[in-house]
Design an enzyme around this catalytic site. Structure first.
Site, short mmCIF file in Angstrom:
data_model
loop_
_atom_site.label_atom_id
_atom_site.label_comp_id
_atom_site.label_asym_id
_atom_site.label_seq_id
_atom_site.Cartn_x
_atom_site.Cartn_y
_atom_site.Cartn_z
N ASP A 1 -7.66 5.41 35.30
CA ASP A 1 -9.09 5.15 35.20
C ASP A 1 -9.31 3.71 35.67
O ASP A 1 -8.37 2.90 35.68
CB ASP A 1 -9.63 5.38 33.78
CG ASP A 1 -11.15 5.58 33.79
OD1 ASP A 1 -11.80 5.25 34.81
OD2 ASP A 1 -11.70 6.05 32.78
C1 BGC Z 1 -14.94 6.15 34.16
C2 BGC Z 1 -14.43 7.19 35.12
C3 BGC Z 1 -14.99 6.94 36.49
C4 BGC Z 1 -14.58 5.55 36.92
C5 BGC Z 1 -15.04 5.18 38.31
C6 BGC Z 1 -14.75 4.75 34.68
O1 BGC Z 1 -15.51 3.85 33.93
O2 BGC Z 1 -14.31 6.31 32.91
O3 BGC Z 1 -14.79 8.49 34.67
O4 BGC Z 1 -14.55 7.91 37.40
O5 BGC Z 1 -15.14 4.62 36.02
O6 BGC Z 1 -16.40 4.98 38.35
#
Ligand code: BGC
Length: 790
Positions: free
Chosen positions: A221
Site C-alpha cells: 500500500d
Molecule cells: C489506499 C489504497 C490506494 C492507495 C493509492 C492508499 O491510501 O489505502 O487503497 O490504492 O492509497 O491511492
C-alpha cells in the site's frame, strides 16, 4: 528470471525497478524492453495517474451497492466496464477490488468493500477480477490482510487467531486468487499479529505464494513499507509509490551484505515482468463510451438501481404510482452523495441528484433538509466558479519563498492536492486560491488545509491558523482542518484566500455555501410540504465525512437533526418513504413511524436517476443487504475499532456480523445480511438436498406478488458444533413473473465446509452434521434441511 534479463541488468538496475517511478507509474527499462506500467485507483472508477485534478471519468455505484445485487454477472460487468475505462486512459492495473470485510460497522472504509461475508466478497471479487483481466487490465486485491478499520491505520496491530484469519479474512483473497488468478495483491498498512503486513512472510510467502501457488505480484500500500530486508525477504515484490522509498540503494546494500539473497530480488522482478507481460501494451485509442454518453448513463442507472434494497414496505406504498404527488425532502435529495472519500474518489463529469432524477418523472415539491455536514467541505459547483471562465471550480497559483510563481492551475473543483502528485521545481510556500461566488446573500466561506490563512470575501479579511488535528500531514489530506466565517456577499463577488504553507503539501480548498438555516425553520417547511401531498419522500444519509478512508465512525446515528426531520414529517404525511443515501449501517429510530425504507447506497453519477427508477419500479430495487444492520450503537459482535495499546483484538473470532448475531453474541439486529424485499412476495416449496452431504440443494420459489421480480435464494450451513458459526455457503437467483415458479439450484462452496486445524496446521473437513437453512437473510428462514452423520 530469464538469463537475458539477468545479463542485461546489474543488481542496482534490477532493484531500481522494484520501487515505483512516481505516485502511480512504474519505471520502464529499455534494456529489457519493459515499458512504463501505469496504475490507477479503483475501485469505483479509474481515476487516472494523479490523486486530484485528473480527467473527468465515470463514477460507478459504490462496492456495497453493486454487491447488493448478489450477482456475479454484475460484478463481472463492472470489471469489464472498468477495463474499458482503463484502456481509454492507457492504464494497466486498477487498484481494486477492496475485499476487506465489514467487521465492525464503524469501519470508515466499508463503503469501498463488498460485504461482511467472506464468500459473498470472494465470489464477487473473483468475478470483478475476471471482468478486468479478461479484457487485458490487471486487478489488485486489497488490502492483505486484517485491514478492516482506519483508526491508527499505519500502526495498528490487528490480532487475529490463525483459524479466523484463514477461514474469514483471507478467504476472499483465496477465492479471488484460486478462481480468478488476480494479477496483483496489495499488502496493507496495518500489522497482523505483531508483524507489518508488508513484512508478513507467513501470509505473503507461506500462505499466498506457497500454499496457494500465487504467481502474481505483491505491491505495498502507498507508503506502507518501512523496512528494507524484512519486507523484501517476506515476499513483498514492489514498493509504492516512488521514486523514493526504503528499497533502492538500501536494498542493493542489503543484498551485498548478505541480508537478502539475489534470488529474492530475481523472484520479485520475475513477478513484475510477468505482470507486464500479462497486461501487454496499453491500447489508449480503444473506442470507449464517454463517461457522459447515453450508453454509460443507462449502464450506471441500471447497476445502481438493481442493488438498491427495499428494507420495509408497509401496505405496498412502493413502487410509487406515476400520478402520486410527492414532497421530496432532505439535504441528500438536493445534494446526493454518490461516492465515499479517499483514494476511491474520482472526478465525475456530472452527478444527478435525487431531486433532479425524480422531478423528471413526477410532480414533486422539493424541500432542502437539515445540515448534514460536521466539518467544512469544499464548495459545490454551484457555489464557487473560476474567476475568469465562470466554470465550476477555482484558480490556484503556487508561489515559491521569494514570491515567484511556480504554477497556475485551473481546478474543476474547489479543492486540489498540492505537493503530492505534482512535479514542482521546489516546494510551494504560498498558495492563492481564487473563485467567484455566483450566489449572493449570507454565506459561510473559508478554507480547508494546513497553514496560515488570509481569506478575503464580502468586504472582509479574516486570518486564521489551521494545524494538524490528528495523524500526520499525509493523512490530513483525507481529513483536512477547516476554518469558516459568515459574510454577506453580492452575486458574482470575488473570493480569495492566501495560504502560507507549513508542510508544503496537502489538500487545499475553498469553502462556500449558504449560511445554515435554523433547524426548526427547515423542519417547519418540510412539515408544511408533507401535509399537502400523497407521499413524503425523505432522503437522509451519510456523507464522505463518515464513509471514508482514513477515519472511522464513532456512531451509527445519522448526522445532524436528520432523525428529527424524518420523525416530524412522518407525523403529518399521509405516507412517508425514507431513502437512505449511505453505504453502511445507520440507526433508524423512526423505523416504525414510516411506511417504507429504500436503502440507496452511494449510487454513482447516475444516482438520482437510479433512485427515481427504483422508487417508481421502472427498475426493481432487488438488492439484498451485504452487511447486518445493528439495532443500536454497540449492538454488533465486533464494535470498537480503537486499538488498545496499539492492538486491535479480533476477539469475536469467526463470529463476525450475522454469524455472531445468530449465535447470540450480540442482540438481534435491525436487519440481517441478505434481507431485502424487492417488489414482490415469495413462497418456497419442495426444498431438497440433491446429494447426501448437502453441497447441492434445490427449492421451488413461486412469485406470489403482482410484479416480475428477482429472488435470491441464500443457503446457510449451521454446523451442529456450536463452536462453528452459521455461514453462507452459496446462493442462487431467479427472475420470475407473477404467479409463476422456478426451481433454483444452489451449489455450496466447499471452502465453507472446512475448518483450519491450528494444531495440525492444516484444513480439516467440518463434520457434515448440522442444518442447511434456505433463507432470505437469517431473519426469514424459509426451509431447513437436516444433515445427518455419514
Ligand atoms: C489506499 C489504497 C490506494 C492507495 C493509492 C492508499 O491510501 O489505502 O487503497 O490504492 O492509497 O491511492
Amino acid at each position: 528470471m530469464s538469463s537475458f534479463v539477468d545479463s542485461a541488468l546489474d543488481l542496482p538496475a534490477k532493484v531500481a525497478l522494484l520501487t515505483g517511478a512516481s505516485m502511480f507509474t512504474l519505471r520502464p527499462e529499455p534494456a529489457i524492453g519493459l515499458a512504463e506500467l501505469r496504475l490507477s485507483d479503483g475501485p469505483t472508477g479509474v481515476r487516472g495517474l494523479t490523486f486530484s485534478g485528473g480527467p473527468a471519468v465515470t463514477l460507478f455505484p459504490n462496492a456495497t451497492l453493486l454487491a447488493s445485487a448478489w450477482n456475479t454477472g454484475t460484478a463481472y460487468e463492472v470489471g469489464r466496464l472498468l477495463a474499458e475505462e482503463a484502456a481509454a486512459q492507457g492504464i494497466h492495473v486498477v487498484l481494486g477490488p477492496t475485499i476487506n470485510l465489514h467487521r465492525s460497522p464503524l469501519g470508515g472504509r466499508l463503503f469501498e468493500a463488498y460485504s461482511e461475508d467472506p464468500l459473498l466478497s470472494g465470489a464477487l471479487a473473483a468475478a470483478y477480477v475476471r471482468g478486468l483481466q479478461d479484457n487485458g487490465v490487471g486487478a489488485c486485491l486489497k488490502h492483505l490482510v486484517a485491514n478492516e478499520s482506519e483508526t491508527e491505520r499505519h500502526a495498528v496491530d490487528c490480532v487475529v487467531d490463525e483459524a479466523t484469519l484463514r477461514e474469514v479474512y483471507l478467504l476472499p483473497f483465496e477465492i479471488a486468487v484460486a478462481d480468478a488468478d488476480a494479477w496483483s495483491i496489495m499488502a496493507a498498512y496495518n500489522r497482523v499479529n505483531g508483524t507489518p503486513a508488508t513484512e508478513q512472510a507467513h501470509v505473503i510467502t507461506d500462505i499466498v505464494k506457497g500454499e496457494w501457488g500465487y504467481r502474481g505480484l505483491v505491491v505495498s500500500d502507498w507508503w506502507a513499507t518501512t523496512s528494507t530486508a524484512p519486507s523484501a525477504n517476506a515476499g513483498l515484490d514492489l514498493v509504492m509509490p516512488g521514486p523514493a522509498g526504503p528499497w533502492g540503494r538500501q536494498l542493493v546494500d542489503a543484498v551485498k551484505a548478505g541480508e537478502v539473497d539475489e534470488a529474492v530480488i530475481d523472484d520479485h522482478l520475475g513477478r513484475l515482468l510477468l505482470l507486464a507481460e500479462r497486461v501487454g501494451a496499453p491500447q489508449p485509442s480503444r473506442e470507449v463510451p464517454a463517461p457522459d454518453s447515453p450508453v454509460r448513463r443507462a449502464q450506471l442507472t441500471r447497476l445502481a438501481a438493481e442493488g438498491m434494497t427495499v428494507l420495509t414496505n408497509e401496505g405496498g406504498v412502493l413502487p410509487l404510482r406515476r400520478d402520486t404527488t410527492v414532497a421530496l425532502i432532505g439535504r441528500h435529495a438536493v445534494d446526493t452523495i454518490d461516492m465515499g472519500g479517499g483514494s476511491a474518489q474520482v472526478n465525475p463529469p456530472y452527478q444527478v441528484s435525487v431531486a433532479e432524477g425524480l422531478t423528471e418523472l413526477l410532480a414533486v415539491t422539493v424541500v432542502d433538509g437539515v445540515e448534514v455536514r460536521e466539518r467544512p467541505v469544499p464548495a459545490g459547483p454551484e457555489f464557487a466558479v473560476h474567476p475568469d471562465t465562470g466554470e465550476p471550480g477555482m484558480r490556484v497559483t503556487l508561489h515559491a519563498a521569494d514570491g515567484s510563481q511556480l504554477e497556475e492551475r485551473d481546478c474543476p473543483a474547489a479543492s486540489t492536492m498540492i505537493g503530492i502528485d505534482d512535479d514542482l521545481p521546489e516546494p510551494p510556500r504560498v498558495v492563492r486560491l481564487s473563485a467567484r461566488l455566483p450566489r449572493g446573500g449570507r454565506m459561510l466561506v473559508g478554507g480547508i488545509g494546513i497553514g496560515t490563512w488570509e481569506v478575503r470575501a464580502g468586504g472582509q479579511t479574516v486570518r486564521f491558523e489551521l494545524g494538524l488535528t490528528s495523524g500526520d500531514v499525509g493523512e490530513a489530506v483525507l481529513r483536512p482542518p477547516g476554518g469558516t466565517v459568515l459574510v454577506d456577499v453580492e452575486p458574482g463577488e470575488l473570493f480569495e484566500a492566501d495560504v502560507a504553507l507549513d508542510a508544503g503539501r496537502g489538500l487545499y480548498g475553498l469553502v462556500a455555501r449558504p449560511a445554515p438555516d435554523d433547524v426548526a425553520d427547515v423542519v417547519g417547511r418540510a412539515v408544511a410540504a408533507a401535509r399537502s401531498v400523497d407521499v413524503a419522500v425523505v432522503v437522509v444519509g451519510l456523507t464522505e465525512e463518515q464513509e471514508t478512508e482514513a477515519v472511522d465512525k464513532t456512531t451509527l446515528r445519522l448526522p445532524g437533526a436528520q432523525d428529527d426531520l424524518v420523525a416530524a414529517v412522518a407525523a403529518v404525511a399521509p405516507h412517508t418513504v425514507v431513502v437512505v443515501n449511505a453505504a453502511t449501517p445507520v440507526l433508524m429510530p423512526w423505523l416504525d413511524q414510516v411506511d417504507a425504507v429504500l436503502w440507496a447506497g452511494l449510487p454513482g453519477q447516475e444516482g438520482g436517476h437510479a433512485v427515481a427508477a427504483a422508487l417508481l419500479g421502472d427498475i426493481e430495487p432487488a438488492g439484498r443487504l451485504v452487511t447486518t444492520f445493528p439495532a443500536a450503537d454497540g449492538a454488533s459482535p465486533a464494535w470498537s475499532v480503537t486499538p488498545v495499546a496499539g492492538r486491535l483484538e479480533y476477539a469475536e473470532g469467526p463470529f463476525v456480523g450475522y454469524r455472531g448475531h445468530a449465535a447470540d453474541k450480540a442482540p438481534a439486529p435491525a436487519f440481517w445480511l441478505g434481507h431485502g424485499l424487492g417488489y414482490s412476495t415469495w413462497a418456497y416449496s419442495d426444498a431438497a438436498a440433491l446429494d447426501d452431504v448437502g453441497h447441492r440443494v434445490a427449492v421451488t420459489v413461486t412469485n406470489t406478488g403482482g410484479r416480475t421480480s428477482r429472488e435470491v435464494v441464500q443457503v446457510y450451513f449451521r454446523p451442529a458444533d456450536e463452536d462453528q458459526p452459521v455461514r453462507l455457503v452459496g446462493w442462487g437467483a431467479a427472475t420470475v413473473e407473477p404467479g409463476q415458479s422456478a426451481r433454483v439450484e444452489v451449489t455450496g462452496d466447499p471452502r465453507l465446509r472446512r475448518r483450519w486445524d491450528t494444531a495440525q496446521g492444516s484444513w480439516a473437513d467440518l463434520p457434515r452434521e448440522g442444518e442447511l437453512l434456505l433463507a432470505r437473510g437469517l431473519g426469514d428462514v424459509r426451509a431447513t434441511l437436516r444433515l445427518g452423520s455419514a
